[in-house]
Structures are given as C-alpha cells and as structure tokens.
Design a protein around this motif. Structure first.
Motif, PDB file in Angstrom:
ATOM      1  N   SER A 187      46.707  40.464  37.309  1.00 49.80           N
ATOM      2  CA  SER A 187      45.942  39.582  36.420  1.00 49.80           C
ATOM      3  C   SER A 187      44.503  40.047  36.264  1.00 49.80           C
ATOM      4  O   SER A 187      43.961  40.091  35.153  1.00 49.80           O
ATOM      5  CB  SER A 187      45.962  38.150  36.961  1.00 49.80           C
ATOM      6  OG  SER A 187      47.224  37.556  36.795  1.00 49.80           O
ATOM      7  N   ALA A 188      43.866  40.378  37.379  1.00 49.61           N
ATOM      8  CA  ALA A 188      42.468  40.813  37.315  1.00 49.61           C
ATOM      9  C   ALA A 188      42.333  42.112  36.531  1.00 49.61           C
ATOM     10  O   ALA A 188      41.362  42.296  35.785  1.00 49.61           O
ATOM     11  CB  ALA A 188      41.915  40.981  38.725  1.00 49.61           C
ATOM     12  N   SER A 189      43.308  42.993  36.685  1.00 48.70           N
ATOM     13  CA  SER A 189      43.271  44.245  35.923  1.00 48.70           C
ATOM     14  C   SER A 189      43.304  43.959  34.432  1.00 48.70           C
ATOM     15  O   SER A 189      42.588  44.590  33.644  1.00 48.70           O
ATOM     16  CB  SER A 189      44.460  45.134  36.320  1.00 48.70           C
ATOM     17  OG  SER A 189      44.390  45.497  37.680  1.00 48.70           O
ATOM     18  N   GLY A 190      44.134  42.989  34.025  1.00 50.53           N
ATOM     19  CA  GLY A 190      44.195  42.611  32.621  1.00 50.53           C
ATOM     20  C   GLY A 190      42.868  42.084  32.123  1.00 50.53           C
ATOM     21  O   GLY A 190      42.426  42.412  31.012  1.00 50.53           O
ATOM     22  N   LEU A 201      33.917  34.929  37.473  1.00 51.55           N
ATOM     23  CA  LEU A 201      35.259  34.712  36.952  1.00 51.55           C
ATOM     24  C   LEU A 201      36.265  35.063  38.048  1.00 51.55           C
ATOM     25  O   LEU A 201      36.663  36.217  38.196  1.00 51.55           O
ATOM     26  CB  LEU A 201      35.494  35.578  35.707  1.00 51.55           C
ATOM     27  CG  LEU A 201      36.899  35.528  35.082  1.00 51.55           C
ATOM     28  CD1 LEU A 201      37.230  34.119  34.600  1.00 51.55           C
ATOM     29  CD2 LEU A 201      36.999  36.522  33.927  1.00 51.55           C
ATOM     30  N   PRO A 202      36.672  34.083  38.855  1.00 53.69           N
ATOM     31  CA  PRO A 202      37.672  34.382  39.895  1.00 53.69           C
ATOM     32  C   PRO A 202      39.061  34.503  39.286  1.00 53.69           C
ATOM     33  O   PRO A 202      39.521  33.599  38.591  1.00 53.69           O
ATOM     34  CB  PRO A 202      37.581  33.169  40.835  1.00 53.69           C
ATOM     35  CG  PRO A 202      36.977  32.077  40.022  1.00 53.69           C
ATOM     36  CD  PRO A 202      36.201  32.699  38.905  1.00 53.69           C
ATOM     37  N   ILE A 203      39.720  35.633  39.516  1.00 54.23           N
ATOM     38  CA  ILE A 203      41.096  35.835  39.055  1.00 54.23           C
ATOM     39  C   ILE A 203      41.966  36.011  40.301  1.00 54.23           C
ATOM     40  O   ILE A 203      42.498  37.078  40.585  1.00 54.23           O
ATOM     41  CB  ILE A 203      41.219  37.055  38.112  1.00 54.23           C
ATOM     42  CG1 ILE A 203      40.236  36.948  36.961  1.00 54.23           C
ATOM     43  CG2 ILE A 203      42.644  37.161  37.564  1.00 54.23           C
ATOM     44  CD1 ILE A 203      40.535  35.820  35.978  1.00 54.23           C
ATOM     45  N   LEU A 204      42.043  34.947  41.074  1.00 51.85           N
ATOM     46  CA  LEU A 204      42.875  34.923  42.268  1.00 51.85           C
ATOM     47  C   LEU A 204      43.887  33.798  42.115  1.00 51.85           C
ATOM     48  O   LEU A 204      43.579  32.764  41.528  1.00 51.85           O
ATOM     49  CB  LEU A 204      42.036  34.701  43.524  1.00 51.85           C
ATOM     50  CG  LEU A 204      41.028  35.815  43.856  1.00 51.85           C
ATOM     51  CD1 LEU A 204      39.658  35.469  43.334  1.00 51.85           C
ATOM     52  CD2 LEU A 204      40.974  36.068  45.353  1.00 51.85           C
ATOM     53  N   HIS A 205      45.065  33.995  42.658  1.00 50.20           N
ATOM     54  CA  HIS A 205      46.112  32.990  42.554  1.00 50.20           C
ATOM     55  C   HIS A 205      46.436  32.415  43.931  1.00 50.20           C
ATOM     56  O   HIS A 205      46.406  33.122  44.930  1.00 50.20           O
ATOM     57  CB  HIS A 205      47.385  33.600  41.951  1.00 50.20           C
ATOM     58  CG  HIS A 205      47.175  34.244  40.612  1.00 50.20           C
ATOM     59  ND1 HIS A 205      46.782  33.533  39.504  1.00 50.20           N
ATOM     60  CD2 HIS A 205      47.293  35.535  40.208  1.00 50.20           C
ATOM     61  CE1 HIS A 205      46.679  34.358  38.467  1.00 50.20           C
ATOM     62  NE2 HIS A 205      46.984  35.570  38.880  1.00 50.20           N
ATOM     63  N   GLY A 206      46.735  31.129  43.965  1.00 54.43           N
ATOM     64  CA  GLY A 206      47.170  30.517  45.209  1.00 54.43           C
ATOM     65  C   GLY A 206      46.020  30.141  46.124  1.00 54.43           C
ATOM     66  O   GLY A 206      44.885  29.910  45.704  1.00 54.43           O
ATOM     67  N   ARG A 207      46.340  30.084  47.411  1.00 52.95           N
ATOM     68  CA  ARG A 207      45.370  29.655  48.412  1.00 52.95           C
ATOM     69  C   ARG A 207      44.154  30.573  48.467  1.00 52.95           C
ATOM     70  O   ARG A 207      44.237  31.761  48.177  1.00 52.95           O
ATOM     71  CB  ARG A 207      46.022  29.625  49.802  1.00 52.95           C
ATOM     72  CG  ARG A 207      46.962  28.453  50.019  1.00 52.95           C
ATOM     73  CD  ARG A 207      47.547  28.520  51.426  1.00 52.95           C
ATOM     74  NE  ARG A 207      48.315  27.328  51.741  1.00 52.95           N
ATOM     75  CZ  ARG A 207      47.804  26.211  52.227  1.00 52.95           C
ATOM     76  NH1 ARG A 207      46.513  26.129  52.447  1.00 52.95           N
ATOM     77  NH2 ARG A 207      48.579  25.172  52.491  1.00 52.95           N
ATOM     78  N   ASN A 208      43.026  29.980  48.869  1.00 50.17           N
ATOM     79  CA  ASN A 208      41.781  30.719  49.079  1.00 50.17           C
ATOM     80  C   ASN A 208      41.289  31.429  47.826  1.00 50.17           C
ATOM     81  O   ASN A 208      40.646  32.478  47.915  1.00 50.17           O
ATOM     82  CB  ASN A 208      41.950  31.740  50.218  1.00 50.17           C
ATOM     83  CG  ASN A 208      42.386  31.098  51.507  1.00 50.17           C
ATOM     84  OD1 ASN A 208      41.792  30.133  51.956  1.00 50.17           O
ATOM     85  ND2 ASN A 208      43.465  31.613  52.101  1.00 50.17           N
ATOM     86  N   PHE A 216      47.165  36.636  33.933  1.00 49.69           N
ATOM     87  CA  PHE A 216      46.243  37.161  32.926  1.00 49.69           C
ATOM     88  C   PHE A 216      46.539  38.611  32.559  1.00 49.69           C
ATOM     89  O   PHE A 216      45.625  39.365  32.247  1.00 49.69           O
ATOM     90  CB  PHE A 216      44.806  37.041  33.448  1.00 49.69           C
ATOM     91  CG  PHE A 216      44.003  35.976  32.743  1.00 49.69           C
ATOM     92  CD1 PHE A 216      44.581  34.786  32.379  1.00 49.69           C
ATOM     93  CD2 PHE A 216      42.665  36.175  32.455  1.00 49.69           C
ATOM     94  CE1 PHE A 216      43.853  33.793  31.734  1.00 49.69           C
ATOM     95  CE2 PHE A 216      41.921  35.201  31.809  1.00 49.69           C
ATOM     96  CZ  PHE A 216      42.520  34.002  31.448  1.00 49.69           C
ATOM     97  N   THR A 217      47.799  39.010  32.610  1.00 50.86           N
ATOM     98  CA  THR A 217      48.139  40.344  32.144  1.00 50.86           C
ATOM     99  C   THR A 217      48.365  40.295  30.635  1.00 50.86           C
ATOM    100  O   THR A 217      48.421  39.227  30.034  1.00 50.86           O
ATOM    101  CB  THR A 217      49.413  40.867  32.828  1.00 50.86           C
ATOM    102  OG1 THR A 217      50.540  40.123  32.339  1.00 50.86           O
ATOM    103  CG2 THR A 217      49.328  40.721  34.332  1.00 50.86           C
ATOM    104  N   GLU A 218      48.531  41.450  30.016  1.00 58.84           N
ATOM    105  CA  GLU A 218      48.790  41.516  28.580  1.00 58.84           C
ATOM    106  C   GLU A 218      50.054  40.750  28.201  1.00 58.84           C
ATOM    107  O   GLU A 218      50.177  40.236  27.091  1.00 58.84           O
ATOM    108  CB  GLU A 218      48.933  42.982  28.149  1.00 58.84           C
ATOM    109  CG  GLU A 218      47.630  43.777  28.162  1.00 58.84           C
ATOM    110  CD  GLU A 218      46.776  43.524  26.927  1.00 58.84           C
ATOM    111  OE1 GLU A 218      47.186  42.717  26.076  1.00 58.84           O
ATOM    112  OE2 GLU A 218      45.702  44.135  26.835  1.00 58.84           O
TER     113      GLU A 218
END
Length: 358
Positions: A23-26, A101-108, A327-329
């Motif tokens: 996602s972050a790469s996208g 812009l945090p592009i992390l999924h789930g906990r923390n 957040f990928t293509e």
C-alpha cells in the motif's frame, strides 16, 4: 513554490506488515512530486523506526531494512518543531514535516496509536484521527455506534479472554458461544475484534468447527466476535473528506464460494470485484448515503472505506470500516474513486490538501 514534506509511514509492528509495504509503495509512486516531497519512515516488525531513502522496489521486496543509508528516527514531541529527528552518530538532524500520511494496516498503525503520536507532535494528519481510528478498528464498538444511527448490523457475541464475561448484542448477556451459534444458526463467522485483512477469521459451518475457530481468533486479539452470516454479497464505498464528503462508485465482491479471506483479498484467485456494482442506481445511492452516515457516526475524517452487505431483499447491513484501506493500484479504494472520475494521484492530493487546510 516550495514543496511540502509528506511523512509517509510504512511497515509496522503488525500481522499486516507485508500488506503495508504494498500500500505504501502505491502511495509513494502516485504522489505528485511537483508539489510534494515524500519523507519515508519504515517501521520494522519489531517496532524500530528507520528513515529510508532507497527505492520503492526494495520496499515491495521487503529488503528495505538492509539499506545502508537507513537512519534511526523518531518524531519530535515538541509541537513547535513539527519535524522528524534523525538520530545520526554525529548528532541529531531535523527534517521539517508539513503533513503525515500513515499507510500502516492493523495494530500499532491503523488503530489510533500512531495517529495519537502524530497529533501529540502537532503535525497535520492525513486521514482519520486517534479516536475514529481506534473505534473503527474495534468491530464491536463500530457496530454499536452504527446501529445507534439506524444502520442494521449482524447479530453478534463478543468473547473476552481476560475475564469469564461474554457479552452479546441482540442476545441476552452471558450466553455461551454454543448457545449463540444455535440461535443464529450455521454458518457463522468468528473474528478477532481488532484485526484486519481477514487474519484470524473463520467461516464456521458446523458445531465441531466452532472451538478451533475461536482459538485461532484469540491468537490475534484478546477479544473475539461471533457474527451471524448475512445472506447476499458484500459491497463497499470509498469516502473522502471531512466537512464535505465525496464518495467513489460502489463496488461489489463476487465470490465463487467461501468468503473474502486474506488470499482472495490479495490474489482474487476465485473471486471478482465489480465497480460499479451490478445494482440499480437507486440502491447505489442508498449505499453511498449509508456509508456517509456510518463515516460520520464513527467520527471519520480524511478517507476510509466502508464495507457493507446487500441482502437479497435489498437491505444494507454494516460489516466494517477501514480507516487505512489498501492503497495499491489495484486496491478497492483507488478503484472506486477512479470509477467516480478521480485518479490515484488526485485522491492523494485531496487527502493531503484537506489535512493541511489548502
């Protein structure tokens, strides 16, 4: 015009670490470089923060941690600084940050923890704030709030590993999992209360599968939720904005069998996503309005994807809300916004602009 520094977080101390890398790469690849300068910080699975200046390819390959130019980093807690602190051997270097812009999924990462740190530092946050992020990660509390604004939610029972207490909604408190299952019937779903990407989720088809499913879900969270099966299919709605809301086109998940688990979400081996959904224009508008109502009820801002079920009778049932969707293509959120006429780059620009008040 001076470019704004956009601090993008990726990775994370979560079972969804690998999903974040994609996602972050996208997001990094689609950021408008004529206006924004990405400042990237990778968080390892053990929680170490590293300022990263290497290629996006190494993020996708998960070889970014070996980059020799990585520098340990932290956010300055001084609200007046609004900067990233690079902990170099020669001393501390500061990189000013205009927006995070945090592009992390789930906990923390998606659950309000990182959002709280960003807000404490006084840095504008692109996306949902601390409270909304925490509420949306909690399936039980999200359902309770949605039901308070008139949206139907699945009948459910919550099990808590830290006490003997089991509490349910739609059924009397204290009922055992087996009793609940008998009342709602099979199949039913067992899920961690706070987890994403379908980790720890099981579709339970018979009594013998119930206990193993609960044990699996408890590996991902201290609370487990049992939910009735909702007949029909899943639909989603991308929502963007805070004061004024924009929605993407509604999408539809077509399954050949089973449910939309981790494998199907990221490979689509036997399932398909249709956008726009193959439903009437009137029903699509109703779903969009329902998504906005849920978004508002949970205090969301910036962007989120609201997932619902559409039953054969046309009833809309809330499933969950993702405050940091894929957040990928090829992810659903960018796909829904693209169908509504917004490119991935335009979506990112809108998300950032509303955070910095443009």
């Amino acid at each position: 015009m001076k470019k704004k520094n956009v601090l993008i977080f990726f990775g994370g101390c979560s079972s969804e670490y690998s999903v974040s890398l994609s996602s972050a790469s996208g997001a990094i690849l689609n950021l408008d470089r004529s206006v924004y300068n990405p400042v990237t910080v990778g968080i390892t699975e053990t929680g170490k923060w590293l300022y990263y200046t290497g290629s996006v390819e190494k993020i996708l390959e998960n070889t970014w941690q070996a980059e020799p130019t990585n520098i340990p980093a932290v956010l300055s807690p001084n609200r007046g600084e609004k900067c990233l602190l690079l902990l170099k051997e020669s001393g501390i270097e500061r990189i000013p940050v205009d927006v995070a812009l945090p592009i992390l999924h789930g906990r923390n990462g998606e659950d309000g923890t990182l959002q709280g740190l960003i807000e404490l530092a006084g840095i504008p946050l692109a996306g949902c704030g601390t409270l909304a992020s925490a509420l949306c990660m909690d399936k039980d509390r999200a359902h309770r709030l949605a039901s308070m604004v008139g949206v139907r939610v699945p009948k459910a029972l919550v099990l808590d590993s830290e006490s003997t207490g089991e509490h349910s909604k739609a059924y009397a408190p204290g009922t055992a999992a087996q009793t609940f299952a008998e009342e709602v019937g099979y199949p039913l779903y067992v899920k961690p209360v706070k987890a994403g990407s379908s980790y720890g989720v099981t579709k339970v088809n018979c009594p013998g599968e119930l206990a193993p499913a609960i044990s699996l879900a408890f590996r991902y969270d201290s609370q487990v939720i049992l939910e009735e099966n909702i007949e029909g299919f899943e639909v989603g709605c991308a929502v963007l904005g805070t004061a004024e809301l924009i929605t993407g086109e509604v999408d539809e998940i077509e399954l050949s069998g089973g449910f939309f688990d981790f494998t199907e979400k990221y490979t689509l081996k036997t399932s398909s996503i249709h956008v726009p959904a193959r439903i009437s224009a009137a029903k699509s508008e109703e779903i969009k309005k329902t998504a906005k109502r849920i978004y508002r009820a949970l205090g969301c801002s910036g962007f989120a994807r609201v997932d619902m079920f559409l039953t054969p009778s046309g009833e809309i049932v809330f499933n969950e809300i993702n405050t940091i969707p894929g957040f990928t293509e090829h992810s659903r959120y960018p796909g829904m916004m693209k169908a509504a006429g917004y490119s991935f780059r335009e979506v990112l620009t809108k998300i950032i602009e509303q955070a910095v008040g443009v």
